[in-house]
Design a protein around this motif. Structure first.
Motif, short mmCIF file in Angstrom:
data_model
loop_
_atom_site.label_atom_id
_atom_site.label_comp_id
_atom_site.label_asym_id
_atom_site.label_seq_id
_atom_site.Cartn_x
_atom_site.Cartn_y
_atom_site.Cartn_z
N TYR A 85 -53.23 38.35 -29.61
CA TYR A 85 -51.98 37.39 -29.28
C TYR A 85 -51.10 37.43 -30.68
CZ TYR A 85 -49.08 33.14 -28.76
OH TYR A 85 -47.94 32.49 -28.45
N TYR B 124 -44.92 30.90 -23.54
CA TYR B 124 -45.86 31.87 -24.21
C TYR B 124 -46.02 31.51 -25.75
CZ TYR B 124 -47.86 36.25 -26.15
OH TYR B 124 -48.57 37.06 -27.01
N ALA C 127 -54.60 34.05 -24.41
CA ALA C 127 -53.55 34.09 -23.20
C ALA C 127 -54.11 34.95 -22.29
CB ALA C 127 -52.27 34.26 -23.91
N LYS D 205 -51.18 31.96 -14.81
CA LYS D 205 -50.99 31.93 -16.24
C LYS D 205 -50.28 30.68 -16.75
CE LYS D 205 -50.16 36.96 -15.90
NZ LYS D 205 -49.24 37.97 -16.08
#
Length: 527
Positions: free
Chosen positions: A305, A468, A297, A8
């Motif tokens: 998102y 993130y 993502a 990720k």
């Protein structure tokens, strides 16, 4: 799990690079619209409270015009002039009191950079951003208590040392020493940090001697200056010391000592405000979320998102206000973990499932006096024994201060700042008296407790972008080293935002990514 998280991190790398590693245009304002869909129920509740507090356009315009008129009067009327004006209840008030009622209209509803936390780290960030960008960036700092009565910065011992085992910590503290030495150039002639250059003295038992020696070699190679002393040389140099159980000591000869943390914080804050930073006294209570369907993502459904674009601040009078921002920085010290949870860090999915591992810990500082006046002299370094018990001189009146971090099973509750005097009797005093026999007869003068921003992951700072959110930075978790590293951390964060990356001390390894991939950075033989 961590392999998946590494994937990720890798897949979001391109997004983070594009978003962060291009220097920003300082003349550009980039605020997200509040008209986008908001799916966060708590954020919606805050938004409703904000809307309820807003005046209608005509009323607000008249209020702002009235505020401008009163400001003109402030400069025209002679100082001390008291104009009596009627209020709704028939009472009277001065021009100054009248103006105070409208000062909240200076509240910045939009900003380029929102710094959450106005202590040492947050104020240093504001100082460096405004020092470099001036009018090119609108910087707002939210601090819940302008008196700093319980701030970790003001309640710290204020030590400065390079005696670490991690390169970045040494480099940050070396810059801290340069900053202290040239504080008048950085903060102005009116700021006196009261730096006391008596050094540090770290002591090691036989088990820790080799590590202490390795640390010293690294420190000196990077520009620190210290000396290693055997037990016999320690006794010769410091005759007040009992060297039983001590194999080696490392004594800082330059660039180490202690300073006034409040003076440093005040200097950062004062200069930042002079450069144009806006300080808001209020409590951060939540973030507003905005759907950004163009961002993809892993682990998040396409088009789902959500980024952060607003902060909700509860003012001292209970009013809820909203600040839209382009970039936010969590620099809230011991409360940083709680602030991060407001952004779903630690409670969301994927990368948001990893919490910011910073929580408050309570530490005690005890001030005592040696009753026989035979204690260590005025040039005594801040001394730390192998157990982590420390002491140093406190002023010229024969006082000392000292303390020790408790063992994990001894951690006190953090719901108040009450002092545990029993901890001194049980733990601190016996260790002090063993190292310094003259401390067998001491008199307690005072004590205080303060909060320690404890990084439960590896007890080192977390500095850099969150993996993130493409507009959230973190600067916290320094676990007792923060105040001496505030000059370097503030400078580093300003470099990330203005230059797109580190330009002085490279703090990449201190990023949040190390938590995701489970690569802690532990200090060796360091307290």
């Amino acid at each position: 799990m961590f392999q998946a998280l590494q994937r990720k991190t890798s897949q979001l790398g391109a997004l983070r690079h594009a978003s962060r590693h291009t220097p920003i245009a300082l003349s550009t304002r980039c605020y997200a619209s509040s008209g986008n869909k908001d799916n966060n129920s708590k954020g919606s509740d805050f938004s409703e409270q904000v809307e309820a507090n807003k005046d209608n356009p005509i009323s607000r315009t008249l209020k702002l015009l009235g505020n401008d008129v009163q400001r003109v009067k402030k400069f025209i009327l002679p100082r001390g002039f008291k104009k009596q004006s009627s209020t709704e209840d028939g009472a009277t008030e001065s021009v100054e009191n009248y103006l105070q009622r409208y000062r909240k209209d200076d509240f910045q509803t939009h900003c380029d950079v929102l710094v959450i936390g106005g202590g040492g780290v947050g104020s240093s960030i504001a100082y460096w951003l405004k020092k470099r960008a001036r009018e090119g960036l609108n910087v707002v700092v939210v601090e819940k208590d302008s008196t700093y009565a319980q701030a970790s910065t003001c309640l710290s011992v204020g030590g400065l040392r390079q005696q670490f085992s991690i390169v970045e910590n040494i480099q940050m503290s070396l810059f801290g020493a340069d900053f202290m030495r040239n504080s008048k150039d950085y903060l102005g002639e009116d700021v006196d940090l009261n730096f006391t250059p008596h050094g540090y003295l770290l002591l090691a038992s036989e088990a820790g001697a080799e590590q202490l020696e390795q640390n010293s070699k690294l420190q000196c190679a990077l520009g620190a200056k210290n000396e290693l002393l055997t037990a016999s040389r320690l006794k010769q140099r410091f005759p007040w010391m009992n060297t039983e159980g001590i194999a080696l000591g490392c004594h800082g000869l330059e660039k180490e000592g202690w300073f006034d943390p409040w003076a440093l914080l005040s200097g950062f804050r004062k200069r930042a405000m002079e450069y144009g930073a806006h300080y808001v006294e209020g409590e951060m209570v939540g973030f507003g979320f905005q759907q950004q369907p163009d961002i993809l993502a892993e682990g998040i459904e396409e088009g789902a998102y959500e980024g952060i674009n607003r902060a909700f601040v509860k003012m001292k009078d209970g009013e809820m206000r909203e600040i839209k921002f382009a970039i936010a920085i969590i620099a809230a010290g011991a409360q940083s973990g709680a602030i991060a949870r407001m952004a779903r860090i630690g409670t969301g999915k994927g990368m948001l499932s990893i919490p910011l591992p910073v929580e408050p810990r309570k530490r005690f500082v005890y001030v005592f006096q040696c009753e026989n006046d035979q204690g260590p002299g005025i040039n005594t370094p801040l001394t730390i024994d192998p157990s982590g018990t420390y002491f140093r001189r406190d002023g010229l009146g024969g006082n000392y201060l000292g303390g020790k971090s408790p063992l994990p099973e001894e951690e006190p509750a953090v719901d108040n700042l009450d002092v545990d005097h029993g901890f001194f009797e049980r733990t601190v005093w016996p260790n002090l008296a063993h190292l310094v026999p003259s401390f067998e007869a001491i008199k307690m003068k005072s004590a205080w407790a303060g909060y320690y921003e404890f990084n439960t992951f590896d007890e080192n700072g977390i500095v850099g972008p969150h993996p993130y959110y493409n507009n959230l930075y973190i600067a916290t978790g320094f676990s007792g080293h923060g105040i001496q590293q505030t000059p370097a951390v503030g400078r580093a964060v300003s470099e990330m935002i203005i230059d797109g990356g580190f330009r002085s001390v490279d703090l990449t390894r201190f990023g949040f990514d190390r938590i995701i991939i489970d690569q802690p950075m532990y200090e060796a033989n360091i307290f």
